[in-house]
Motif scaffolding. Sequence first.
Motif, short mmCIF file in Angstrom:
data_model
loop_
_atom_site.label_atom_id
_atom_site.label_comp_id
_atom_site.label_asym_id
_atom_site.label_seq_id
_atom_site.Cartn_x
_atom_site.Cartn_y
_atom_site.Cartn_z
N PRO A 1 91.97 106.74 61.02
CA PRO A 1 91.78 105.79 62.12
C PRO A 1 90.45 105.93 62.85
CG PRO A 1 94.00 106.70 62.15
CD PRO A 1 93.23 107.48 61.13
N PHE A 2 89.95 107.14 62.98
CA PHE A 2 88.70 107.31 63.73
C PHE A 2 87.53 106.65 62.99
CE2 PHE A 2 88.21 110.95 60.93
CZ PHE A 2 86.85 111.06 60.74
N LEU A 3 87.62 106.51 61.66
CA LEU A 3 86.59 105.80 60.91
C LEU A 3 86.77 104.30 61.03
CD1 LEU A 3 85.95 107.67 57.53
CD2 LEU A 3 84.49 107.51 59.53
N ALA A 4 88.02 103.86 61.05
CA ALA A 4 88.29 102.43 61.17
C ALA A 4 87.74 101.87 62.48
CB ALA A 4 89.79 102.17 61.07
N GLU A 5 87.68 102.73 63.51
CA GLU A 5 87.21 102.30 64.83
C GLU A 5 85.70 102.48 64.99
OE1 GLU A 5 89.48 104.74 67.43
OE2 GLU A 5 91.41 103.85 66.87
N ALA A 6 85.05 103.09 63.99
CA ALA A 6 83.62 103.35 64.09
C ALA A 6 82.80 102.11 63.74
CB ALA A 6 83.24 104.50 63.17
N THR A 7 81.51 102.18 63.99
CA THR A 7 80.63 101.07 63.65
C THR A 7 80.45 100.97 62.14
OG1 THR A 7 78.63 102.44 63.72
CG2 THR A 7 79.36 101.45 65.80
N PRO A 8 80.04 99.81 61.64
CA PRO A 8 79.81 99.66 60.20
C PRO A 8 78.84 100.70 59.65
CG PRO A 8 79.85 97.52 61.24
CD PRO A 8 79.89 98.52 62.36
N GLU A 9 77.82 101.05 60.44
CA GLU A 9 76.83 102.04 59.98
C GLU A 9 77.48 103.40 59.77
OE1 GLU A 9 72.99 104.57 61.66
OE2 GLU A 9 73.87 102.98 62.87
N VAL A 10 78.31 103.81 60.74
CA VAL A 10 78.98 105.10 60.64
C VAL A 10 79.93 105.12 59.44
CG1 VAL A 10 80.58 106.70 61.77
CG2 VAL A 10 78.77 105.58 63.09
N SER B 1 79.59 106.82 51.85
CA SER B 1 78.57 107.04 50.82
C SER B 1 78.24 108.51 50.61
CB SER B 1 77.28 106.28 51.20
OG SER B 1 76.73 106.79 52.40
N GLU B 2 78.38 109.33 51.65
CA GLU B 2 77.99 110.73 51.55
C GLU B 2 79.17 111.69 51.40
OE1 GLU B 2 74.85 112.15 54.07
OE2 GLU B 2 74.27 110.11 54.65
N GLY B 3 80.37 111.21 51.65
CA GLY B 3 81.54 112.06 51.51
C GLY B 3 82.00 112.15 50.06
N THR B 4 82.81 113.16 49.79
CA THR B 4 83.39 113.36 48.47
C THR B 4 84.89 113.60 48.62
OG1 THR B 4 81.34 114.40 47.69
CG2 THR B 4 83.32 114.80 46.40
N ILE B 5 85.67 113.09 47.69
CA ILE B 5 87.11 113.36 47.71
C ILE B 5 87.39 114.56 46.82
CG2 ILE B 5 89.32 112.53 46.83
CD1 ILE B 5 88.79 109.88 48.01
N GLU C 1 75.91 113.04 66.82
CA GLU C 1 75.41 111.68 66.91
C GLU C 1 76.48 110.62 67.13
OE1 GLU C 1 73.28 110.96 63.31
OE2 GLU C 1 71.66 112.37 63.77
N TYR C 2 77.68 110.84 66.56
CA TYR C 2 78.66 109.77 66.50
C TYR C 2 79.85 110.03 67.42
CZ TYR C 2 76.06 108.58 62.29
OH TYR C 2 75.07 108.27 61.39
N GLU C 3 80.02 109.14 68.39
CA GLU C 3 81.08 109.30 69.37
C GLU C 3 82.48 109.31 68.75
OE1 GLU C 3 82.71 107.27 73.52
OE2 GLU C 3 80.80 106.63 72.63
N PRO C 4 82.80 108.44 67.77
CA PRO C 4 84.15 108.48 67.19
C PRO C 4 84.49 109.84 66.58
CG PRO C 4 83.05 106.45 66.57
CD PRO C 4 82.00 107.32 67.22
#
Length: 239
Positions: A23-32, A38-42, A131-134
């Motif tokens: 959820p914290f990503l869903a609420e973030a800006t498109p840039e975040v 793009s930089e994360g790995t599963i 950098e990112y508040e969420p």
Amino acid sequence: MSQIVDGGAKFAAERRDVLARLPFLAEATPEVRKRFLSEGTIVRLSAGDYFLQEGDVCASFAVVLSGRMRVFKLGEGGQEITLYHVGGGEACPLNVSCILSDRPVPATARVEEDVEALVIPARTFRRWVAEYEPLQTFVFRMFTERLTEVMSLVEEVAFKKMDQRLAGYLDDQFHREGEPDGVVEITHAQIASELGTAREVVSRLLKEFERLGAVELSRGRISLRKEALLRSLAARGEA
């Protein structure tokens, strides 16, 4: 954290599913969102694998997408006591603390149910959390919730007798499992590890609970018989 091995490629194709589970990503800006995706790995870990071992230095930050881990402390005598569990949509505060303080982790995290997690390099996480508040909000909320949980554990250990703790633990498990017949699949040794005591102590108390009629015991299984009685055992001695 060195035990984590990349279990797949970059998860760009899975971005919609990842956003739905965080959820914290869903609420973030498109840039975040774009940078996380793009930089994360599963990575994927199987039940029994170690996510962290005491003394590890964390090279990555991980947030669980699915599955469950148990974080515990190992005593000098070899007994374990559970500090908390980490499930879907959550991160391990010891993992975060290790990264931000650059100190080894003081406890161990082991996978209970197969885990799929989003992993970000520690250096990247340090920069993003500044950098990112969420992400900041997610981290602060996580620490607050876990601190409350650990304080509750300290209170139980310091002020409650083992029979109270065991009864309360069983009551929680019956409700967590959500089975209509009130059955929990668990061994006496597993309960002992959760509560930080000896298996013999758990077995003795469970037999007493069975004698009183609160539960029924069978191999690797505990069945609820009288919920009100079990809860009264958990509250016994409380004013």
